[in-house]
Design a protein around this motif. Structure first.
Motif, short mmCIF file in Angstrom:
data_model
loop_
_atom_site.label_atom_id
_atom_site.label_comp_id
_atom_site.label_asym_id
_atom_site.label_seq_id
_atom_site.Cartn_x
_atom_site.Cartn_y
_atom_site.Cartn_z
N ASP A 1 0.81 -1.22 0.00
CA ASP A 1 0.00 0.00 0.00
C ASP A 1 0.84 1.27 0.00
OD1 ASP A 1 -2.28 -1.56 0.12
OD2 ASP A 1 -2.29 -1.59 2.32
N GLU A 2 2.15 1.13 0.21
CA GLU A 2 3.00 2.32 0.36
C GLU A 2 3.55 2.79 -0.99
OE1 GLU A 2 4.13 5.36 1.74
OE2 GLU A 2 3.65 4.04 3.44
N THR A 3 3.48 4.10 -1.21
CA THR A 3 4.00 4.68 -2.46
C THR A 3 5.20 5.58 -2.23
OG1 THR A 3 2.41 6.50 -2.29
CG2 THR A 3 1.74 4.57 -3.59
N ASP A 4 5.40 6.05 -1.00
CA ASP A 4 6.54 6.93 -0.70
C ASP A 4 7.84 6.13 -0.78
OD1 ASP A 4 8.45 8.02 1.74
OD2 ASP A 4 7.50 9.62 0.56
N PRO A 5 8.83 6.59 -1.58
CA PRO A 5 10.08 5.83 -1.76
C PRO A 5 10.84 5.60 -0.45
CG PRO A 5 9.88 7.52 -3.44
CD PRO A 5 8.78 7.76 -2.46
N ASP A 6 10.87 6.61 0.42
CA ASP A 6 11.59 6.46 1.68
C ASP A 6 10.92 5.41 2.58
OD1 ASP A 6 13.46 8.34 0.94
OD2 ASP A 6 12.42 10.01 1.92
N MET A 7 9.60 5.46 2.62
CA MET A 7 8.89 4.49 3.43
C MET A 7 9.00 3.08 2.87
SD MET A 7 7.79 5.85 6.12
CE MET A 7 6.74 4.50 6.67
N ARG A 8 9.03 2.96 1.54
CA ARG A 8 9.19 1.65 0.93
C ARG A 8 10.57 1.08 1.25
NH1 ARG A 8 5.68 -0.25 -2.80
NH2 ARG A 8 7.31 -1.50 -3.76
#
Length: 211
Positions: free
Chosen positions: A34-41
């Motif tokens: 569900d994650e799209t933010d590169p840092d969070m991924r």
């Protein structure tokens, strides 16, 4: 306790210890989907890698401590035992490990005994500390000594009872390793000894006849 009961307890202990890292893997995969933010991924991938490593390390340890790892020979390379213990406690860096095992190989039963005693002592270091593991094979026997020292040492009385064979009630899954260590020693004509609960350092000694 018969062999079926002991096997059931060992399986329960294995499942309990694997539940946390495998659950973290499952949660991480769901978050990553569900994650799209590169840092969070990237952070999710790091967490997944840590959980996968923890799961693999626990499986490696339990396979050697509880299972039939080591092949069909009578002896096991002591480097496998050292690697298994380092995988179990090393990554957390809460526990400093000391390895004082003489020789490159030990009988399979002695390695299983050593690993189960080391796990009990390591788990007793609830706030971290040092875990020293020693073993020496002499003519006709293997001597194992485990020393745990830290700010707080907690070895439950039920584990002490299972380890020495003094328990008369039902053995719980968390005491499976202690009961297995007791059986490994007693079935071979040996014994397990413990320092007093009031002592500031936990010492566990075992003698395993090999003749």
């Amino acid at each position: 306790m018969d062999a079926v009961e002991l096997a059931s307890l060992l399986c329960s202990r294995l499942c309990h210890d694997l539940l946390s890292p495998i659950g973290a893997l499952n949660n991480g995969v769901e978050l990553l989907a569900d994650e799209t933010d590169p840092d969070m991924r990237e952070r999710c991938m790091e967490l997944l890698a840590d959980s996968a490593r923890a799961s693999a390390n626990k499986l490696k340890f339990f396979r050697l401590a509880f299972g039939a790892a080591g092949g069909f020979g009578e002896d096991i390379d002591t480097r496998e035992a050292k690697s298994a213990i380092e995988g179990l406690y090393g990554p957390e860096k809460r526990i400093e490990l000391g390895w004082m095992v003489a020789g490159d190989r030990l009988p399979k039963s002695a390695v299983k005994l050593l690993l189960n005693l080391a796990m009990l002592a390591g788990d007793a270091l609830v706030r971290g500390g040092t875990l020293d593991i020693g073993a020496e094979q002499r003519e006709g026997e293997v001597e194992v000594v485990i020393r745990a020292e830290g700010p707080r040492i907690l070895l439950d009385p039920s584990l002490r009872a299972a380890l020495t064979g003094a328990g008369t009630g039902t053995i719980e899954a968390r005491a499976a390793g202690a009961w297995l260590a007791h059986r490994l020693a007693s079935d071979a004509g040996g014994s397990v000894r413990l320092s007093d609960a009031a002592e500031p350092v936990l010492l566990i000694g075992a003698t395993l006849p090999t003749a």
